[in-house]
Design a protein around this motif. Structure first.
Motif, PDB file in Angstrom:
ATOM      1  N   ILE A 136      11.966   2.712   0.456  1.00 48.55           N
ATOM      2  CA  ILE A 136      11.585   2.057   1.712  1.00 48.55           C
ATOM      3  C   ILE A 136      12.886   1.673   2.407  1.00 48.55           C
ATOM      4  O   ILE A 136      13.697   0.920   1.854  1.00 48.55           O
ATOM      5  N   GLN A 137      13.091   2.229   3.607  1.00 46.61           N
ATOM      6  CA  GLN A 137      14.348   1.984   4.313  1.00 46.61           C
ATOM      7  C   GLN A 137      14.295   0.653   5.049  1.00 46.61           C
ATOM      8  O   GLN A 137      13.238   0.035   5.152  1.00 46.61           O
ATOM      9  N   GLU A 138      15.466   0.266   5.544  1.00 46.55           N
ATOM     10  CA  GLU A 138      15.562  -1.055   6.176  1.00 46.55           C
ATOM     11  C   GLU A 138      14.586  -1.253   7.320  1.00 46.55           C
ATOM     12  O   GLU A 138      14.050  -2.348   7.524  1.00 46.55           O
ATOM     13  N   ASP A 139      14.316  -0.145   8.074  1.00 45.23           N
ATOM     14  CA  ASP A 139      13.370  -0.252   9.204  1.00 45.23           C
ATOM     15  C   ASP A 139      11.919  -0.145   8.743  1.00 45.23           C
ATOM     16  O   ASP A 139      11.002  -0.070   9.569  1.00 45.23           O
ATOM     17  N   GLY A 140      11.701  -0.081   7.411  1.00 38.40           N
ATOM     18  CA  GLY A 140      10.337  -0.048   6.872  1.00 38.40           C
ATOM     19  C   GLY A 140       9.794   1.360   6.684  1.00 38.40           C
ATOM     20  O   GLY A 140       8.732   1.540   6.085  1.00 38.40           O
ATOM     21  N   SER A 141      10.532   2.391   7.171  1.00 38.22           N
ATOM     22  CA  SER A 141      10.031   3.770   7.021  1.00 38.22           C
ATOM     23  C   SER A 141      10.309   4.268   5.602  1.00 38.22           C
ATOM     24  O   SER A 141      11.161   3.731   4.886  1.00 38.22           O
ATOM     25  N   LYS A 142       9.561   5.314   5.209  1.00 32.10           N
ATOM     26  CA  LYS A 142       9.697   5.858   3.859  1.00 32.10           C
ATOM     27  C   LYS A 142      10.630   7.056   3.862  1.00 32.10           C
ATOM     28  O   LYS A 142      10.606   7.851   4.800  1.00 32.10           O
ATOM     29  N   ARG A 143      11.410   7.197   2.802  1.00 31.18           N
ATOM     30  CA  ARG A 143      12.234   8.398   2.637  1.00 31.18           C
ATOM     31  C   ARG A 143      11.978   8.958   1.242  1.00 31.18           C
ATOM     32  O   ARG A 143      12.162   8.253   0.245  1.00 31.18           O
ATOM     33  N   GLN A 144      11.524  10.228   1.188  1.00 33.86           N
ATOM     34  CA  GLN A 144      11.128  10.853  -0.068  1.00 33.86           C
ATOM     35  C   GLN A 144      12.276  10.988  -1.057  1.00 33.86           C
ATOM     36  O   GLN A 144      13.407  11.270  -0.647  1.00 33.86           O
ATOM     37  N   ASN A 145      11.978  10.867  -2.333  1.00 32.57           N
ATOM     38  CA  ASN A 145      12.907  11.320  -3.368  1.00 32.57           C
ATOM     39  C   ASN A 145      12.418  12.689  -3.856  1.00 32.57           C
ATOM     40  O   ASN A 145      11.311  13.099  -3.523  1.00 32.57           O
ATOM     41  N   TYR A 146      13.263  13.382  -4.644  1.00 31.91           N
ATOM     42  CA  TYR A 146      12.937  14.756  -5.030  1.00 31.91           C
ATOM     43  C   TYR A 146      12.895  14.898  -6.548  1.00 31.91           C
ATOM     44  O   TYR A 146      13.657  14.248  -7.251  1.00 31.91           O
ATOM     45  N   TYR A 147      12.031  15.792  -7.028  1.00 33.87           N
ATOM     46  CA  TYR A 147      11.960  16.059  -8.472  1.00 33.87           C
ATOM     47  C   TYR A 147      11.974  14.749  -9.259  1.00 33.87           C
ATOM     48  O   TYR A 147      12.785  14.550 -10.168  1.00 33.87           O
ATOM     49  N   VAL A 148      11.089  13.868  -8.853  1.00 32.87           N
ATOM     50  CA  VAL A 148      11.137  12.496  -9.381  1.00 32.87           C
ATOM     51  C   VAL A 148      10.833  12.459 -10.884  1.00 32.87           C
ATOM     52  O   VAL A 148      11.572  11.840 -11.650  1.00 32.87           O
ATOM     53  N   SER A 149       9.774  13.138 -11.312  1.00 34.61           N
ATOM     54  CA  SER A 149       9.429  13.092 -12.745  1.00 34.61           C
ATOM     55  C   SER A 149      10.501  13.764 -13.595  1.00 34.61           C
ATOM     56  O   SER A 149      10.845  13.270 -14.679  1.00 34.61           O
ATOM     57  N   GLU A 150      11.028  14.880 -13.080  1.00 38.92           N
ATOM     58  CA  GLU A 150      12.106  15.556 -13.825  1.00 38.92           C
ATOM     59  C   GLU A 150      13.299  14.612 -13.968  1.00 38.92           C
ATOM     60  O   GLU A 150      13.877  14.455 -15.051  1.00 38.92           O
ATOM     61  N   SER A 151      13.683  13.976 -12.861  1.00 43.67           N
ATOM     62  CA  SER A 151      14.859  13.100 -12.852  1.00 43.67           C
ATOM     63  C   SER A 151      14.662  11.912 -13.793  1.00 43.67           C
ATOM     64  O   SER A 151      15.550  11.567 -14.587  1.00 43.67           O
ATOM     65  N   VAL A 152      13.494  11.286 -13.718  1.00 46.34           N
ATOM     66  CA  VAL A 152      13.250  10.083 -14.514  1.00 46.34           C
ATOM     67  C   VAL A 152      13.077  10.467 -15.989  1.00 46.34           C
ATOM     68  O   VAL A 152      13.472   9.707 -16.882  1.00 46.34           O
ATOM     69  N   GLY A 153      12.536  11.664 -16.232  1.00 44.14           N
ATOM     70  CA  GLY A 153      12.457  12.159 -17.608  1.00 44.14           C
ATOM     71  C   GLY A 153      13.846  12.344 -18.202  1.00 44.14           C
ATOM     72  O   GLY A 153      14.103  11.973 -19.357  1.00 44.14           O
TER      73      GLY A 153
END
Ligand code: IYR
Length: 224
Positions: A136-153
Protein backbone atom coordinates in the motif's frame (compact mmCIF):
# COMPACT_ATOMS: atom_id res chain seq x y z
CA UNK A 1 17.11 8.24 -10.27
CA UNK A 2 13.77 6.74 -9.27
CA UNK A 3 13.42 5.62 -5.69
CA UNK A 4 13.67 1.94 -6.61
CA UNK A 5 16.69 2.18 -8.91
CA UNK A 6 19.87 0.59 -7.69
CA UNK A 7 23.26 1.58 -9.07
CA UNK A 8 25.27 -1.41 -10.37
CA UNK A 9 28.47 -2.24 -8.49
CA UNK A 10 31.29 -4.70 -9.21
CA UNK A 11 30.71 -8.20 -7.93
CA UNK A 12 33.76 -10.21 -6.99
CA UNK A 13 33.32 -13.21 -4.79
CA UNK A 14 35.72 -15.91 -3.78
CA UNK A 15 35.64 -18.94 -6.06
CA UNK A 16 37.01 -22.44 -5.44
CA UNK A 17 38.90 -25.06 -7.42
CA UNK A 18 36.79 -28.03 -8.62
CA UNK A 19 38.32 -30.16 -5.83
CA UNK A 20 37.50 -27.62 -3.16
CA UNK A 21 34.01 -27.15 -4.58
CA UNK A 22 33.45 -30.89 -4.40
CA UNK A 23 34.61 -31.03 -0.80
CA UNK A 24 32.60 -27.96 0.23
CA UNK A 25 29.42 -29.06 -1.56
CA UNK A 26 29.63 -32.55 0.01
CA UNK A 27 30.21 -31.16 3.48
CA UNK A 28 27.32 -28.72 3.06
CA UNK A 29 25.02 -31.49 1.81
CA UNK A 30 25.90 -33.74 4.78
CA UNK A 31 25.22 -30.85 7.15
CA UNK A 32 21.92 -29.91 5.42
CA UNK A 33 20.85 -33.56 5.53
CA UNK A 34 21.05 -33.46 9.34
CA UNK A 35 18.17 -30.97 9.46
CA UNK A 36 14.90 -32.49 10.60
CA UNK A 37 11.44 -31.14 11.29
CA UNK A 38 10.94 -31.54 15.02
CA UNK A 39 7.62 -31.48 16.89
CA UNK A 40 8.88 -31.80 20.48
CA UNK A 41 10.38 -28.55 21.73
CA UNK A 42 12.12 -27.53 24.94
CA UNK A 43 10.91 -24.31 26.57
CA UNK A 44 14.54 -23.22 27.06
CA UNK A 45 14.90 -19.57 26.02
CA UNK A 46 16.74 -18.56 22.86
CA UNK A 47 18.18 -15.02 22.66
CA UNK A 48 16.12 -12.56 20.64
CA UNK A 49 19.17 -11.42 18.68
CA UNK A 50 19.73 -14.98 17.45
CA UNK A 51 16.16 -14.95 16.17
CA UNK A 52 16.67 -11.58 14.50
CA UNK A 53 19.75 -12.94 12.73
CA UNK A 54 17.80 -15.99 11.59
CA UNK A 55 14.97 -13.85 10.22
CA UNK A 56 17.37 -11.49 8.48
CA UNK A 57 19.02 -14.53 6.86
CA UNK A 58 15.56 -15.44 5.53
CA UNK A 59 15.32 -11.89 4.25
CA UNK A 60 18.46 -12.35 2.09
CA UNK A 61 16.48 -14.66 -0.23
CA UNK A 62 15.96 -13.63 -3.85
CA UNK A 63 12.51 -12.25 -4.63
CA UNK A 64 10.49 -11.17 -7.66
CA UNK A 65 11.77 -7.75 -8.78
CA UNK A 66 13.54 -7.59 -5.40
CA UNK A 67 10.26 -6.62 -3.73
CA UNK A 68 11.03 -8.76 -0.64
CA UNK A 69 7.30 -9.44 -0.20
CA UNK A 70 7.48 -10.82 3.34
CA UNK A 71 7.00 -9.85 6.97
CA UNK A 72 8.15 -12.06 9.83
CA UNK A 73 6.07 -11.78 13.01
CA UNK A 74 8.33 -12.79 15.90
CA UNK A 75 6.26 -13.97 18.85
CA UNK A 76 7.37 -14.83 22.38
CA UNK A 77 4.38 -13.47 24.33
CA UNK A 78 2.92 -16.45 26.25
CA UNK A 79 -0.73 -15.38 26.14
CA UNK A 80 -0.54 -14.66 22.41
CA UNK A 81 1.06 -18.08 21.84
CA UNK A 82 -1.78 -19.73 23.82
CA UNK A 83 -4.36 -17.85 21.81
CA UNK A 84 -2.73 -18.93 18.53
CA UNK A 85 -2.54 -22.51 19.77
CA UNK A 86 -6.24 -22.57 20.68
CA UNK A 87 -7.22 -21.10 17.30
CA UNK A 88 -4.90 -23.43 15.37
CA UNK A 89 -6.23 -26.47 17.24
CA UNK A 90 -9.81 -25.42 16.54
CA UNK A 91 -9.07 -25.50 12.80
CA UNK A 92 -6.90 -28.60 12.97
CA UNK A 93 -9.59 -30.55 14.86
CA UNK A 94 -11.92 -29.88 11.93
CA UNK A 95 -9.21 -30.77 9.42
CA UNK A 96 -8.13 -34.03 11.04
CA UNK A 97 -11.77 -34.80 11.91
CA UNK A 98 -13.08 -34.80 8.34
CA UNK A 99 -11.79 -31.91 6.21
CA UNK A 100 -8.69 -33.83 5.11
CA UNK A 101 -9.15 -36.78 2.77
CA UNK A 102 -8.52 -40.36 3.93
CA UNK A 103 -5.57 -40.48 1.53
CA UNK A 104 -4.06 -37.35 3.11
CA UNK A 105 -4.50 -38.73 6.63
CA UNK A 106 -2.92 -41.99 5.48
CA UNK A 107 0.10 -40.05 4.12
CA UNK A 108 0.50 -38.21 7.42
CA UNK A 109 0.08 -41.26 9.67
CA UNK A 110 3.78 -42.32 9.52
CA UNK A 111 4.81 -38.79 10.59
CA UNK A 112 2.75 -38.94 13.77
CA UNK A 113 1.00 -35.58 13.36
CA UNK A 114 -2.39 -34.87 14.90
CA UNK A 115 -4.65 -31.90 15.73
CA UNK A 116 -2.83 -31.13 19.01
CA UNK A 117 -0.34 -28.28 18.66
CA UNK A 118 1.29 -28.15 22.10
CA UNK A 119 4.51 -26.88 20.47
CA UNK A 120 2.91 -23.47 19.91
CA UNK A 121 2.83 -22.98 23.71
CA UNK A 122 6.16 -24.64 24.46
CA UNK A 123 8.61 -23.36 21.83
CA UNK A 124 10.17 -20.08 23.02
CA UNK A 125 9.57 -18.43 19.65
CA UNK A 126 6.84 -18.62 17.05
CA UNK A 127 7.55 -17.01 13.71
CA UNK A 128 4.62 -16.25 11.47
CA UNK A 129 5.81 -15.76 7.91
CA UNK A 130 3.42 -13.36 6.17
CA UNK A 131 3.32 -12.89 2.42
CA UNK A 132 2.52 -9.51 0.94
CA UNK A 133 0.71 -9.80 -2.42
CA UNK A 134 0.83 -6.03 -2.79
CA UNK A 135 2.15 -2.93 -1.06
CA UNK A 136 0.00 0.00 0.00
CA UNK A 137 1.68 3.19 -1.18
CA UNK A 138 1.70 6.49 0.63
CA UNK A 139 -1.22 7.81 -1.47
CA UNK A 140 -3.22 4.68 -0.52
CA UNK A 141 -2.94 3.03 -3.97
CA UNK A 142 -1.85 -0.60 -4.34
CA UNK A 143 1.32 -1.77 -6.05
CA UNK A 144 1.60 -5.47 -6.95
CA UNK A 145 4.43 -7.71 -5.85
CA UNK A 146 5.57 -10.56 -8.12
CA UNK A 147 6.02 -14.32 -7.66
CA UNK A 148 4.98 -13.81 -4.07
CA UNK A 149 4.62 -17.47 -3.01
CA UNK A 150 7.87 -18.43 -4.72
CA UNK A 151 9.70 -15.54 -3.04
CA UNK A 152 8.27 -16.18 0.42
CA UNK A 153 8.90 -19.92 0.04
CA UNK A 154 12.55 -19.17 -0.71
CA UNK A 155 12.81 -16.82 2.28
CA UNK A 156 11.30 -19.52 4.49
CA UNK A 157 13.84 -22.05 3.21
CA UNK A 158 16.73 -19.73 3.94
CA UNK A 159 15.26 -19.11 7.41
CA UNK A 160 15.03 -22.85 8.12
CA UNK A 161 18.68 -23.34 7.18
CA UNK A 162 19.64 -20.47 9.49
CA UNK A 163 17.72 -22.21 12.29
CA UNK A 164 19.67 -25.40 11.56
CA UNK A 165 22.93 -23.45 11.51
CA UNK A 166 22.19 -22.04 14.98
CA UNK A 167 21.76 -25.59 16.34
CA UNK A 168 18.04 -25.05 16.81
CA UNK A 169 15.05 -26.84 15.34
CA UNK A 170 11.85 -25.76 13.66
CA UNK A 171 8.59 -27.10 12.33
CA UNK A 172 6.88 -25.73 9.24
CA UNK A 173 3.31 -25.82 10.50
CA UNK A 174 0.44 -24.96 8.17
CA UNK A 175 -2.78 -24.69 10.14
CA UNK A 176 -5.48 -24.51 7.55
CA UNK A 177 -7.24 -22.21 6.87
CA UNK A 178 -4.86 -19.63 8.33
CA UNK A 179 -6.94 -16.43 8.18
CA UNK A 180 -7.31 -16.50 11.97
CA UNK A 181 -3.62 -15.66 12.34
CA UNK A 182 -3.80 -12.35 10.46
CA UNK A 183 -6.80 -11.43 12.58
CA UNK A 184 -5.21 -12.40 15.91
CA UNK A 185 -2.05 -10.43 15.04
CA UNK A 186 -4.01 -7.49 13.62
CA UNK A 187 -2.00 -7.54 10.41
CA UNK A 188 -2.73 -5.06 7.61
CA UNK A 189 -4.93 -6.00 4.61
CA UNK A 190 -1.94 -6.58 2.32
CA UNK A 191 -0.56 -9.47 4.41
CA UNK A 192 -1.59 -13.14 4.33
CA UNK A 193 -0.23 -15.84 6.65
CA UNK A 194 2.11 -18.24 4.84
CA UNK A 195 3.66 -20.45 7.55
CA UNK A 196 3.68 -20.78 11.32
CA UNK A 197 7.16 -21.84 12.44
CA UNK A 198 7.93 -22.72 16.07
CA UNK A 199 11.66 -22.41 16.76
CA UNK A 200 13.70 -23.52 19.75
CA UNK A 201 15.80 -26.34 21.15
CA UNK A 202 14.49 -29.87 20.73
CA UNK A 203 13.16 -31.41 23.96
CA UNK A 204 15.55 -33.91 25.57
CA UNK A 205 13.15 -36.71 24.70
CA UNK A 206 12.44 -35.55 21.12
CA UNK A 207 12.08 -38.32 18.58
CA UNK A 208 11.74 -38.03 14.82
CA UNK A 209 10.52 -40.52 12.24
CA UNK A 210 13.36 -42.34 10.50
CA UNK A 211 12.55 -40.89 7.09
CA UNK A 212 14.34 -41.81 3.90
CA UNK A 213 15.09 -38.99 1.47
CA UNK A 214 14.73 -39.49 -2.25
CA UNK A 215 17.94 -40.48 -4.02
CA UNK A 216 19.79 -38.69 -6.82
CA UNK A 217 18.08 -40.82 -9.47
CA UNK A 218 14.67 -40.02 -7.97
CA UNK A 219 15.05 -36.26 -7.99
CA UNK A 220 17.45 -35.41 -10.83
CA UNK A 221 16.72 -35.81 -14.55
CA UNK A 222 19.86 -35.33 -16.64
CA UNK A 223 19.95 -33.59 -20.01
CA UNK A 224 23.69 -33.79 -20.84
N1 IYR B 1 -1.60 -28.73 8.63
C1 IYR B 1 -1.72 -29.94 9.42
C2 IYR B 1 -1.58 -31.17 8.62
C3 IYR B 1 -0.28 -31.45 8.01
C4 IYR B 1 -0.18 -31.44 6.64
C5 IYR B 1 0.99 -31.80 6.03
I1 IYR B 1 1.05 -31.85 4.02
C6 IYR B 1 2.11 -32.13 6.79
O1 IYR B 1 3.29 -32.48 6.17
C7 IYR B 1 2.03 -32.15 8.16
C8 IYR B 1 0.82 -31.79 8.76
C9 IYR B 1 -0.71 -29.90 10.57
O2 IYR B 1 0.17 -29.05 10.55
O3 IYR B 1 -0.80 -30.75 11.45
Amino acid sequence: MAENDFPFIDFNRETYSPEDMLERSRTFLDWADERRSVRDFSDEPVPKEVMENILMTGSTAPSGAHKQPWTFCLISNASLKSKLRALAEEEEKKSYGGRMSDEWLEDLAPLGTDWEKEFIDIAPWIVIVMKRPYEIQEDGSKRQNYYVSESVGLASGFLLMAVHNAGLVALTHTPSPMNFIAKALERPDNERPFLLIPIGYPSKSARVPDIIRKSKSDVIEYYD
